[in-house]
Enzyme design. Structure first.
Site, PDB file in Angstrom:
ATOM      1  CE  LYS A   1       0.927  -8.824   6.408  1.00 32.35           C
ATOM      2  NZ  LYS A   1      -0.554  -8.793   6.389  1.00 32.35           N
TER       3      LYS A   1
ATOM      4  CE  LYS B   1       2.286  -5.900   3.647  1.00 35.05           C
ATOM      5  NZ  LYS B   1       0.840  -5.930   3.919  1.00 35.05           N
TER       6      LYS B   1
ATOM      7  CB  SER C   1       2.483   1.893   3.747  1.00 30.92           C
ATOM      8  OG  SER C   1       2.763   1.227   4.976  1.00 30.92           O
TER       9      SER C   1
ATOM     10  CE1 TYR D   1      -0.695   1.320  -0.678  1.00 29.16           C
ATOM     11  CE2 TYR D   1       1.524   0.624  -0.084  1.00 29.16           C
ATOM     12  CZ  TYR D   1       0.173   0.517   0.072  1.00 29.16           C
ATOM     13  OH  TYR D   1      -0.351  -0.399   0.958  1.00 29.16           O
TER      14      TYR D   1
END
Length: 326
Positions: free
Chosen positions: A197, A250, A276, A315
């Site tokens: 991450k 990520k 996002s 998403y």
């Protein structure tokens, strides 16, 4: 053209849609997607997130409707993030038995037992300071934070979570959570580790959605430097040794090289998190009419599969499922 010239006829395998489909190497399926959902305290709330068009904060009383839509589209897995009003320095809302993610999990497992519930295991959405752990001397205390993260994971498992997904990037978090789950009777619950991450600028819209912006400093002492490649492999290797069942990379789109390298080093499932900022940039361009949203989204999700991802947290899951089902 001279008959003596020889070259390969690669276009033979591109001559029609049926031919291209026949030889296609990578495929997107609704089973590949994990859909994030933001659950918020209160009643009759469905707030569209300004920086993430089409994504909402949903209160518990409306959650079943949201999950039914996901279920009807054939998406088999969802991930919960909690949005609460009262926060404290310890992030108590993350691990109390009646926490919002715990309550959301109970609702889904009662009404939709076939759907896999992933619980994001972190403290940042619940701490008053917005960091992913306990603060001592103006920095995150790694080992003290691990104790609370273990409590959070056990609480989520007790509520019915199918997969624990720790995102905090504390050293040793997989080992400590694995031990806590095992000792509490949850040795069957897998861990989907946010193994790799990065301290990325692509997280901005998420922090609006989850109300998790740090109140001071940044997360660069625990999230990774975007310039580093070998560090990602060290992180992934450590998490495998500690008992991770899945590995998340990520963000995804700007780190496809890392997805491929993690895929090549292990045989555990690799998950790309299409974050996002990656979502919002596409939505903004689509709203301006600058791109073909459907084609672009399916192309970039396919790129994540081509890079080696087995699963994709995105998403776009609902949109992509609708397009694939057309």
């Amino acid at each position: 053209m001279s008959k003596n010239i020889e070259f390969k006829r690669h276009r033979r395998l591109r001559s029609s849609a049926s031919m291209r489909s026949l030889v296609r190497e990578n495929h997107l399926r609704t089973n590949d997607f994990i859909y994030p959902i933001f659950v918020i305290e209160g009643e009759n709330i469905k707030n569209e997130i300004a920086s993430m068009p089409g994504i909402y904060q949903v209160s518990l009383d409306l959650l079943a409707g949201e999950v039914k839509e996901v279920y009807d589209l054939g998406i088999k897995a969802i991930m919960f993030f909690g949005v609460i009003h009262e926060k404290d320095e310890q992030g108590t809302g993350a691990f109390v038995d009646n926490g919002i993610v715990q309550e959301a999990t109970r609702i889904v497992k009662k009404d939709f037992p076939e759907i896999l519930v992933l619980a994001d295991t972190c403290l940042c959405e619940y701490t008053s300071h917005g960091h992913c752990g306990v603060i001592h001397n103006h920095d995150v205390d790694n080992d003290e934070s691990l104790k609370l993260l273990a409590k959070t994971a056990v609480s989520q498992a007790k509520a019915g979570a199918d997969i624990i997904a720790p995102s905090n990037m504390m050293d040793g978090f997989v080992a400590v959570i694995r031990q806590a789950l095992d000792e509490s009777g949850f040795s069957h619950i897998p861990i989907m580790s946010y193994a790799v991450k990065y301290a990325s600028s692509f997280y901005g819209p998420f922090r609006d959605a989850a109300d998790s912006t740090p109140q001071f400093g940044d997360r660069k002492t625990y999230q990774m430097d975007p310039a580093n490649r070998l560090e990602a492999l060290r992180e992934a290797e450590s998490d495998i040794e500690e008992g991770a069942d899945f590995l998340i990379v990520k963000p995804a789109l700007s780190y496809l090289d890392i997805v491929r390298e993690v895929r090549d080093m292990t045989n555990v499932p690799v998950v790309a998190y299409n974050v996002s900022g990656e979502y919002s940039m596409v939505k903004a361009a689509a709203l301006q009419g600058w791109i073909n949203e459907k084609e672009l989204v399916l192309e970039k999700l396919t790129a994540m599969k081509r890079a080696g991802a087995d699963l994709i947290i995105t998403y776009f899951a609902k949109d992509a499922a609708k397009w694939l089902n057309e």
